[in-house]
Design a protein around this motif. Structure first.
Motif, PDB file in Angstrom:
ATOM      1  N   GLY A 184       0.822  -1.217   0.000  1.00 32.67           N
ATOM      2  CA  GLY A 184       0.000   0.000   0.000  1.00 32.67           C
ATOM      3  C   GLY A 184       0.847   1.254   0.000  1.00 32.67           C
ATOM      4  N   ASP A 185       1.961   1.222   0.742  1.00 33.28           N
ATOM      5  CA  ASP A 185       2.881   2.370   0.747  1.00 33.28           C
ATOM      6  C   ASP A 185       3.422   2.629  -0.657  1.00 33.28           C
ATOM      7  N   ALA A 186       3.756   1.550  -1.380  1.00 33.75           N
ATOM      8  CA  ALA A 186       4.301   1.695  -2.738  1.00 33.75           C
ATOM      9  C   ALA A 186       3.265   2.291  -3.685  1.00 33.75           C
ATOM     10  N   VAL A 187       2.015   1.847  -3.576  1.00 35.21           N
ATOM     11  CA  VAL A 187       0.944   2.399  -4.412  1.00 35.21           C
ATOM     12  C   VAL A 187       0.766   3.882  -4.112  1.00 35.21           C
ATOM     13  N   GLU A 188       0.677   4.227  -2.845  1.00 29.41           N
ATOM     14  CA  GLU A 188       0.487   5.624  -2.453  1.00 29.41           C
ATOM     15  C   GLU A 188       1.635   6.498  -2.965  1.00 29.41           C
ATOM     16  N   ALA A 189       2.867   6.056  -2.772  1.00 26.82           N
ATOM     17  CA  ALA A 189       4.029   6.847  -3.201  1.00 26.82           C
ATOM     18  C   ALA A 189       4.038   7.050  -4.712  1.00 26.82           C
ATOM     19  N   ALA A 190       3.739   6.003  -5.473  1.00 23.32           N
ATOM     20  CA  ALA A 190       3.758   6.109  -6.935  1.00 23.32           C
ATOM     21  C   ALA A 190       2.641   7.019  -7.444  1.00 23.32           C
ATOM     22  N   CYS A 191       1.468   6.934  -6.838  1.00 21.16           N
ATOM     23  CA  CYS A 191       0.356   7.805  -7.246  1.00 21.16           C
ATOM     24  C   CYS A 191       0.681   9.260  -6.959  1.00 21.16           C
ATOM     25  N   GLU A 192       1.191   9.527  -5.766  1.00 21.13           N
ATOM     26  CA  GLU A 192       1.519  10.910  -5.404  1.00 21.13           C
ATOM     27  C   GLU A 192       2.671  11.448  -6.241  1.00 21.13           C
ATOM     28  N   ALA A 193       3.653  10.614  -6.557  1.00 24.54           N
ATOM     29  CA  ALA A 193       4.776  11.052  -7.396  1.00 24.54           C
ATOM     30  C   ALA A 193       4.308  11.442  -8.793  1.00 24.54           C
ATOM     31  N   ALA A 194       3.204  10.826  -9.244  1.00 26.16           N
ATOM     32  CA  ALA A 194       2.657  11.140 -10.563  1.00 26.16           C
ATOM     33  C   ALA A 194       1.692  12.322 -10.516  1.00 26.16           C
ATOM     34  N   GLY A 195       1.500  12.920  -9.333  1.00 31.23           N
ATOM     35  CA  GLY A 195       0.639  14.092  -9.217  1.00 31.23           C
ATOM     36  C   GLY A 195      -0.801  13.799  -8.868  1.00 31.23           C
ATOM     37  N   HIS A 196      -1.118  12.559  -8.555  1.00 35.58           N
ATOM     38  CA  HIS A 196      -2.483  12.210  -8.162  1.00 35.58           C
ATOM     39  C   HIS A 196      -2.638  12.352  -6.651  1.00 35.58           C
ATOM     40  N   ALA A 197      -3.873  12.488  -6.191  1.00 35.67           N
ATOM     41  CA  ALA A 197      -4.150  12.643  -4.769  1.00 35.67           C
ATOM     42  C   ALA A 197      -4.632  11.330  -4.181  1.00 35.67           C
TER      43      ALA A 197
END
Length: 180
Positions: A47-60
């Motif tokens: 879950g941490d990896a999903v959150e980090a990748a989404c936020e790095a791409a500019g998603h909330a």
């Protein structure tokens, strides 16, 4: 020449790149749902990896939850995340072959339309990393009304690969397509 993802009946040329991407969303509200009977949100590398990748791409990332390996609980959590305003739900865990891996069935029952290319591409990427064992993943995705669900394995590496390589770069375009 561009390509079109739908029937054009309005008399406009939908083959231009700009028009094809006119409905893309730059920022998408994403909820992360970890499916596990042994993890906690404090110990959730997938879950941490999903959150980090989404936020790095500019998603909330607007919500993050954990639910046990139970089909009704999983389906209820996905519905609750949509009711809470998420455009997209990304699940981690429960996509394997064991008897308690029920995410695919729980979420698949919600799909109005599956997105088979997601699972195909995920397994192809996984094959490059883990060889023929990639076939054990039942990663999947689908459309639920005008929103999207992506189901990834629970391992940190699989969650990172699926989110960084497939979900984060394409989700704005895919959401735009289902909402136009």
């Amino acid at each position: 020449m561009g390509h079109d993802h739908g029937d054009s009946t309005d008399g406009h040329d939908h083959d231009s790149h700009d028009d094809h991407h006119a409905h893309d969303r730059e920022t998408v509200d994403i909820a992360v749902l970890t499916v596990s009977s042994s993890r906690t949100l404090a110990d959730d590398p997938g879950g941490d990896a999903v959150e980090a990748a989404c936020e790095a791409a500019g998603h909330a990332v607007t919500d993050r939850r954990l639910v046990a390996d139970d089909a009704d609980a999983i389906a209820g959590a996905v519905a609750g995340l949509f009711e809470g305003g998420a455009d997209v739900v990304v699940t981690t865990g429960g996509t394997g072959l064991t008897a308690d891996d029920v995410t695919v069935e729980a979420v698949g029952d919600l799909f109005d339309r599956p997105i088979p290319g997601f699972g195909e591409l995920f397994r192809w990427l996984s094959y490059e990393e883990v060889g023929p064992m990639a076939m054990a993943s039942r990663a999947t995705a689908g459309v639920v009304e005008d929103r999207l669900v992506f189901c990834l394995p629970g391992s940190e590496n699989a969650a990172r690969t699926g989110t960084e390589e497939l979900i984060a770069p394409a989700v704005g375009h895919l959401l735009g397509l289902v909402r136009r």
